[in-house]
Design an enzyme around this catalytic site. Structure first.
Site, PDB file in Angstrom:
ATOM      1  N   TYR A  42      36.985   2.289  -0.435  1.00 41.45           N
ATOM      2  CA  TYR A  42      36.285   3.507  -0.843  1.00 41.45           C
ATOM      3  C   TYR A  42      36.131   3.495  -2.356  1.00 41.45           C
ATOM      4  O   TYR A  42      37.078   3.187  -3.077  1.00 41.45           O
ATOM      5  CB  TYR A  42      37.083   4.739  -0.409  1.00 41.45           C
ATOM      6  CG  TYR A  42      36.469   6.063  -0.812  1.00 41.45           C
ATOM      7  CD1 TYR A  42      35.281   6.505  -0.235  1.00 41.45           C
ATOM      8  CD2 TYR A  42      37.091   6.879  -1.762  1.00 41.45           C
ATOM      9  CE1 TYR A  42      34.722   7.725  -0.598  1.00 41.45           C
ATOM     10  CE2 TYR A  42      36.534   8.109  -2.125  1.00 41.45           C
ATOM     11  CZ  TYR A  42      35.351   8.514  -1.543  1.00 41.45           C
ATOM     12  OH  TYR A  42      34.800   9.725  -1.905  1.00 41.45           O
ATOM     13  N   ASP A  88      38.315  -1.657  -8.897  1.00 38.95           N
ATOM     14  CA  ASP A  88      38.401  -0.202  -8.812  1.00 38.95           C
ATOM     15  C   ASP A  88      39.878   0.158  -8.771  1.00 38.95           C
ATOM     16  O   ASP A  88      40.523   0.101  -7.727  1.00 38.95           O
ATOM     17  CB  ASP A  88      37.656   0.300  -7.568  1.00 38.95           C
ATOM     18  CG  ASP A  88      37.670   1.824  -7.469  1.00 38.95           C
ATOM     19  OD1 ASP A  88      38.412   2.457  -8.268  1.00 38.95           O
ATOM     20  OD2 ASP A  88      36.963   2.368  -6.608  1.00 38.95           O
ATOM     21  N   LYS A 130      42.301   9.544 -11.100  1.00 45.07           N
ATOM     22  CA  LYS A 130      43.623   9.985 -10.629  1.00 45.07           C
ATOM     23  C   LYS A 130      44.698   9.999 -11.732  1.00 45.07           C
ATOM     24  O   LYS A 130      44.681  10.901 -12.551  1.00 45.07           O
ATOM     25  CB  LYS A 130      44.010   9.183  -9.387  1.00 45.07           C
ATOM     26  CG  LYS A 130      42.942   9.429  -8.290  1.00 45.07           C
ATOM     27  CD  LYS A 130      43.166   8.835  -6.940  1.00 45.07           C
ATOM     28  CE  LYS A 130      42.119   9.366  -5.977  1.00 45.07           C
ATOM     29  NZ  LYS A 130      41.289   8.383  -5.323  1.00 45.07           N
TER      30      LYS A 130
HETATM   31  C1  PLP Z   1      39.706   8.475  -5.137  1.00 42.08           C
HETATM   32  C2  PLP Z   1      38.970   7.204  -5.335  1.00 42.08           C
HETATM   33  C3  PLP Z   1      37.687   7.173  -5.908  1.00 42.08           C
HETATM   34  C4  PLP Z   1      36.914   8.421  -6.207  1.00 42.08           C
HETATM   35  O1  PLP Z   1      37.519   9.210  -7.163  1.00 42.08           O
HETATM   36  P1  PLP Z   1      37.143  10.787  -7.226  1.00 42.08           P
HETATM   37  O2  PLP Z   1      37.883  11.255  -8.426  1.00 42.08           O
HETATM   38  O3  PLP Z   1      37.610  11.366  -5.936  1.00 42.08           O
HETATM   39  O4  PLP Z   1      35.687  10.873  -7.382  1.00 42.08           O
HETATM   40  C5  PLP Z   1      37.123   5.960  -6.198  1.00 42.08           C
HETATM   41  N1  PLP Z   1      37.773   4.807  -5.923  1.00 42.08           N
HETATM   42  C6  PLP Z   1      38.992   4.797  -5.349  1.00 42.08           C
HETATM   43  C7  PLP Z   1      39.665   3.492  -5.100  1.00 42.08           C
HETATM   44  C8  PLP Z   1      39.615   5.989  -5.012  1.00 42.08           C
HETATM   45  O5  PLP Z   1      40.792   5.977  -4.391  1.00 42.08           O
END
Ligand code: PLP
Length: 425
Positions: A142, A237, A265
């Site tokens: 994701y 990511d 995060k």
């Molecule tokens: C949570 C997440 C996102 C998206 O971040 P948001 O702050 O919710 O937009 C993108 N990549 C990864 C790996 C994530 O866990």
């Protein structure tokens, strides 16, 4: 009726599904969301006054536990100076310097407001830099909810029963190629077919949105060398893994260097922050230095920077925190494995450092296909029993649980006793 039930009744009338992000609705585990009133340390308190041990930690940011005193102080102090200026501030320079210092592959960094925005911008930058259009992502990974990445995504998308999403045009996803996690051959096939058109490979260096799947030995290194062979960029990511597996993220943990990295995060300490950064030569293409446009009214917001800076500074000043957290998480997940063994249950416990999950399947889980063999009904039953006992786990088979420094031995022991009672009943 509980206050949470009442609030949910009200919520669904005015908020789609009653929540502002799908996974919070507890849909895949068949429960009513608990409305959270406050949190301290490892604990959440709901509107009915019930206390929970929190294994979500706001999906990662609260690595120091909720309400860490220095972080709070820093935020409150910053508030008094003003909530937003829409102008350059000294703290942004400090923050950028700190991120560049902590993550060696990041020579320049741009702040945004969410992980979604960070990834969306990094992809645009990779396309601008390579003058190519296609990207490769992995099934079950994701990367936020931008159009081009809502293809075979994990997380809420995995349980929502929506393969992709309504409203995403075919044009938006035509340049998104899917490969299988931990399968370099599936990546090579794309490159052999159209390597000259591929701008970037984006990967969660530890996949933490289909449960938790660690990269097989050689997988990340293999991606690095394929990208090098074809002149494509490698994007990690690290929205989840950044500042979690160690101060230098998964790239430090596995010693593989990406061209670009996205953060979210933890970097915001609980405030809405994302960031992307990488090699200077690439980052200098971001506007206004270069021709890749990207902007944000609230980007680098002073209060958000105050929270993120305070948290990152604490983590930087205490390298032993990571060792302690990773060691204590190792014990925690090993103990869950022992309980399952004692109960003669062949389920899988996957974990990397303080990220982990139980898959209700006999198969080893190494990718999306094997993750999907899990019995989500059994998971939901387990999850509801845990919630009843005050253990607040991620409400989906395909989400990670997050340990924090506030999850002391005593907190973990209490949790393990409840888990043991459930499986050995
Ligand atoms: C949570 C997440 C996102 C998206 O971040 P948001 O702050 O919710 O937009 C993108 N990549 C990864 C790996 C994530 O866990």
């Amino acid at each position: 009726m509980t206050r949470s039930e009442l609030l949910f009744e009200e919520a669904v009338k005015v908020i789609p599904g009653g929540v502002n992000s799908p996974v919070r609705a507890f849909g895949s585990v068949g429960a009513t969301p608990r409305f959270i009133k406050k949190a301290t340390g490892a604990y959440l308190y709901d509107e009915d006054g019930k206390k929970y041990i929190d294994y979500i930690g706001s999906w990662g940011p609260m690595i120091l536990g909720h309400g860490q005193e220095e972080v709070l102080e820093s935020v409150l102090e910053s508030c008094r100076d003003g909530l937003s200026f829409g102008a350059a501030t000294a703290r942004e320079v400090e923050m950028a310097k700190l991120v560049c210092e902590l993550i060696p592959s990041v020579e320049m960094v741009r702040m945004v407001n969410s992980g979604t925005e960070a990834v969306m911008s990094a992809i645009r930058l990779a396309r601008g830099y390579t003058r190519r259009n296609k990207i490769i992502k992995f099934t079950g990974c994701y990367h936020g909810h931008s159009d081009g990445l809502l293809v075979k995504a994990g997380s809420g998308v995995m349980t929502a029963g929506v393969p992709d999403s309504l409203g995403v045009s075919a044009g938006c996803t035509q340049d998104t190629l899917s490969a299988d996690y931990n399968n370099l051959e599936s990546v090579k096939e794309h490159f052999i077919r159209c390597g000259e058109e591929i701008a970037a490979v984006i990967v969660e260096p530890v996949a933490a949105n289909m449960g938790v799947v660690s990269p097989a030995p050689g997988f990340l290194e293999g991606l690095r060398s394929i990208c090098d062979d074809y002149g494509a960029l490698l994007i990690f990511d690290e929205v989840i893994t950044g500042f979690r597996l160690g101060i230098d993220g998964a790239q430090g943990y596995y010693n593989v260097t990406p061209d670009l990295t996205t953060f979210g995060k933890i970097i915001g300490g609980g405030m809405p922050v994302g960031a992307y950064g990488g090699r200077r030569e690439v980052m200098e293409l971001v506007s206004p230095a270069g021709g890749v446009y990207q902007a944000g009214t609230l980007s680098g917001n002073p209060v958000a920077m105050a929270a993120g800076m305070a948290q990152l500074t604490i983590l930087k000043d205490h390298p032993e925190y990571y060792q302690n957290l990773n060691e204590s998480a190792d014990r925690f997940f090993q103990n869950i494995q022992k309980i399952l063994k004692k109960a003669n249950l062949p389920f899988q416990v996957n974990h990397v450092g303080s990220l982990g999950c139980i898959y209700f399947t006999e198969q080893k889980v190494t990718d999306y296909e094997s993750a999907k063999t899990s019995d989500t009904k059994q998971f939901a039953e387990y999850w509801r029993a845990m919630l009843d006992q005050g253990i607040y786990l991620a409400p989906s088979q395909f989400e990670a649980i997050f340990l924090s420094l506030a999850h002391t031995e005593a907190v973990q022991r209490e949790t393990l006793e409840i888990i043991e009672k459930y499986f050995l009943h």
